[in-house]
Design a protein around this motif. Structure first.
Motif, PDB file in Angstrom:
ATOM      1  N   GLU A   1       0.833  -1.199   0.000  1.00 22.29           N
ATOM      2  CA  GLU A   1       0.000   0.000   0.000  1.00 22.29           C
ATOM      3  C   GLU A   1       0.870   1.252   0.000  1.00 22.29           C
ATOM      4  OE1 GLU A   1      -2.948   2.348   3.160  1.00 22.29           O
ATOM      5  OE2 GLU A   1      -2.645   0.183   3.351  1.00 22.29           O
ATOM      6  N   ASN A   2       0.532   2.183  -0.918  1.00 19.62           N
ATOM      7  CA  ASN A   2       1.267   3.441  -1.027  1.00 19.62           C
ATOM      8  C   ASN A   2       0.487   4.548  -0.306  1.00 19.62           C
ATOM      9  OD1 ASN A   2       2.368   5.985  -2.029  1.00 19.62           O
ATOM     10  ND2 ASN A   2       3.319   4.810  -3.670  1.00 19.62           N
TER      11      ASN A   2
ATOM     12  N   ASP B   1       4.604  -0.967  10.673  1.00 20.11           N
ATOM     13  CA  ASP B   1       3.531  -0.715  11.630  1.00 20.11           C
ATOM     14  C   ASP B   1       2.371  -1.656  11.327  1.00 20.11           C
ATOM     15  OD1 ASP B   1       3.868   1.796  13.432  1.00 20.11           O
ATOM     16  OD2 ASP B   1       4.740   2.394  11.514  1.00 20.11           O
ATOM     17  N   ARG B   2       1.586  -1.954  12.334  1.00 24.57           N
ATOM     18  CA  ARG B   2       0.421  -2.806  12.109  1.00 24.57           C
ATOM     19  C   ARG B   2      -0.610  -2.092  11.226  1.00 24.57           C
ATOM     20  NH1 ARG B   2      -0.897  -4.076  18.296  1.00 24.57           N
ATOM     21  NH2 ARG B   2      -0.569  -1.811  18.268  1.00 24.57           N
TER      22      ARG B   2
ATOM     23  N   ALA C   1       3.638  -2.237   4.955  1.00 25.45           N
ATOM     24  CA  ALA C   1       3.613  -3.692   4.770  1.00 25.45           C
ATOM     25  C   ALA C   1       2.259  -4.256   5.203  1.00 25.45           C
ATOM     26  CB  ALA C   1       4.742  -4.337   5.569  1.00 25.45           C
ATOM     27  N   GLU C   2       1.822  -5.317   4.526  1.00 23.59           N
ATOM     28  CA  GLU C   2       0.467  -5.811   4.771  1.00 23.59           C
ATOM     29  C   GLU C   2       0.349  -6.645   6.047  1.00 23.59           C
ATOM     30  OE1 GLU C   2       2.301  -9.515   3.379  1.00 23.59           O
ATOM     31  OE2 GLU C   2       2.566  -7.411   2.895  1.00 23.59           O
ATOM     32  N   ALA C   3       1.479  -7.129   6.581  1.00 25.83           N
ATOM     33  CA  ALA C   3       1.399  -7.998   7.762  1.00 25.83           C
ATOM     34  C   ALA C   3       2.586  -7.760   8.698  1.00 25.83           C
ATOM     35  CB  ALA C   3       1.343  -9.460   7.329  1.00 25.83           C
ATOM     36  N   ASP C   4       2.985  -6.527   8.821  1.00 28.72           N
ATOM     37  CA  ASP C   4       4.116  -6.083   9.658  1.00 28.72           C
ATOM     38  C   ASP C   4       5.285  -7.079   9.599  1.00 28.72           C
ATOM     39  OD1 ASP C   4       3.389  -7.795  12.303  1.00 28.72           O
ATOM     40  OD2 ASP C   4       1.580  -6.695  11.742  1.00 28.72           O
ATOM     41  N   TRP C   5       5.727  -7.617  10.752  1.00 28.22           N
ATOM     42  CA  TRP C   5       6.894  -8.510  10.760  1.00 28.22           C
ATOM     43  C   TRP C   5       6.670  -9.786   9.948  1.00 28.22           C
ATOM     44  CZ3 TRP C   5      11.387  -6.815  12.666  1.00 28.22           C
ATOM     45  CH2 TRP C   5      11.389  -5.822  13.658  1.00 28.22           C
ATOM     46  N   LYS C   6       5.403 -10.164   9.785  1.00 24.97           N
ATOM     47  CA  LYS C   6       5.099 -11.427   9.097  1.00 24.97           C
ATOM     48  C   LYS C   6       4.968 -11.261   7.587  1.00 24.97           C
ATOM     49  CE  LYS C   6       2.759 -13.275  13.186  1.00 24.97           C
ATOM     50  NZ  LYS C   6       1.483 -13.768  13.750  1.00 24.97           N
TER      51      LYS C   6
END
Length: 333
Positions: free
Chosen positions: A201-202, A257-258, A281-286
């Motif tokens: 996502e931008n 970030d979440r 990011a769509e799933a933070d650390w994952k």
């Protein structure tokens, strides 16, 4: 007799109330050329305290805290500070000079002036050489550094609890540094291979993928709004972006970030006037991209070539002189 009994009960009640009164600390900040009309304290367990300047431009407050380390933010500069109930701190600072101009007076000043000097010394320490060494040299330099830091804090007439907390904090930081180094060794094995893909996502709308940036060098900053070291790199990143404006390089900031904190992320970008391409990011650390690069600590910086090949899976930070050398080396070919 009744009056005496009443007075005794009243005395006991007042004494009990005084004992129950929560202890606080007093804080005053006198800042020349201040960056903001507010000061913000941040600490563990989501602690947050904002102080607004008075008519004279000073910041004055009295509040209770859990003893320990906090971050103090003046709108531009982050400073580490040690707070304890009972302290009566007066901070003096020239915001034009920044963190290095901070000095303290009052109860708790010895510990906090020590922190200022320790932070300045740490800033001037050559971590680039340490992190770019082979394992044998790294381990030797690492042990020397840790011994030096222990000797420095023990050689001062500082509060015992402060010394204990500082030593624990140093040990935690040292372990983090070593983990970061080992992660860097693993990351270097990826250099020269094709980069994992992404499509995130931008901030400006839609999504942006690795393919969308093909033909350009891509410098990726993996960060988060809650990450202190990440925020500390922002001013340096802005300078680098300005220096290489118009060159064949895209600057991508990838937040982990979440998703539930999207609004916080968006607000941060606007408030700090962040440039470059801002992605979430769509799933933070994952997120697959994060896992593929084996990222378990941030900030992390990555340089990808025009054809999607990894030039450096663990590139220098914006604050490092090594980054300009790396950019000039690839862009001037």
């Amino acid at each position: 007799m009744k009056n005496i009994t009443y007075l005794l009960l009243l005395s006991v009640f007042v004494s009990f109330a005084q004992k129950e009164k929560k202890s606080t600390l007093k804080f005053v900040a006198k800042i020349e050329n201040r960056n903001s009309d507010t000061l913000k304290f941040m600490g563990k367990n989501n602690f947050s305290k904002i102080i607004v300047s008075d008519k004279k431009g000073d910041f004055t407050s009295e509040f209770g805290v859990e003893e320990g380390f906090y971050q103090l933010y003046d709108g531009k500069t982050y400073a580490k500070i040690y707070l304890k109930n009972g302290y009566d701190l007066v901070l003096n600072m020239d915001a034009k000079t920044g963190y290095e101009s901070i000095s303290y007076k009052g109860k708790g000043s010895m510990e906090n002036n020590f922190l200022v000097h320790a932070s300045i010394e740490s800033k001037n320490y050559d971590y680039d050489t340490l992190l770019n060494s082979d394992e044998e040299v790294f381990n030797r330099l690492f042990d020397e550094r840790r011994t030096e830091l222990i000797a420095n804090v023990n050689g001062q007439n500082l509060d015992k609890t402060f010394v204990e907390n500082y030593s624990k904090d140093n040990e935690k930081s040292a372990n983090g540094l070593k983990d970061y180094y080992m992660q860097s060794l693993e990351a270097k094995k990826m250099n020269g291979s094709a980069s994992p893909d992404f499509n995130f996502e931008n901030f400006k709308g839609g999504t942006t993928s690795l393919a969308d940036l093909k033909g350009k060098y891509i410098y990726i900053d993996v960060w988060a709004t809650w990450c202190g070291p990440c925020r500390a790199e922002i001013p340096f990143l802005k300078e680098v972006e300005e220096k290489y404006e118009g060159r064949n390089i895209a600057f991508v900031s990838l937040s982990i970030d979440r998703i539930s904190d999207r609004e916080k992320w968006s607000k941060f970008i606007i408030e700090k006037e962040l440039g470059g391409i801002q992605l979430l990011a769509e799933a933070d650390w994952k997120s697959k991209f994060v896992k593929d690069y084996k990222i378990n600590g941030i900030p992390r910086f990555i340089l990808i070539g025009p054809n999607g090949e990894i030039i450096s899976a663990d590139a220098p930070r914006p604050s490092s002189t090594g980054l300009v050398e790396l950019f000039d080396g690839v862009l001037n070919k």
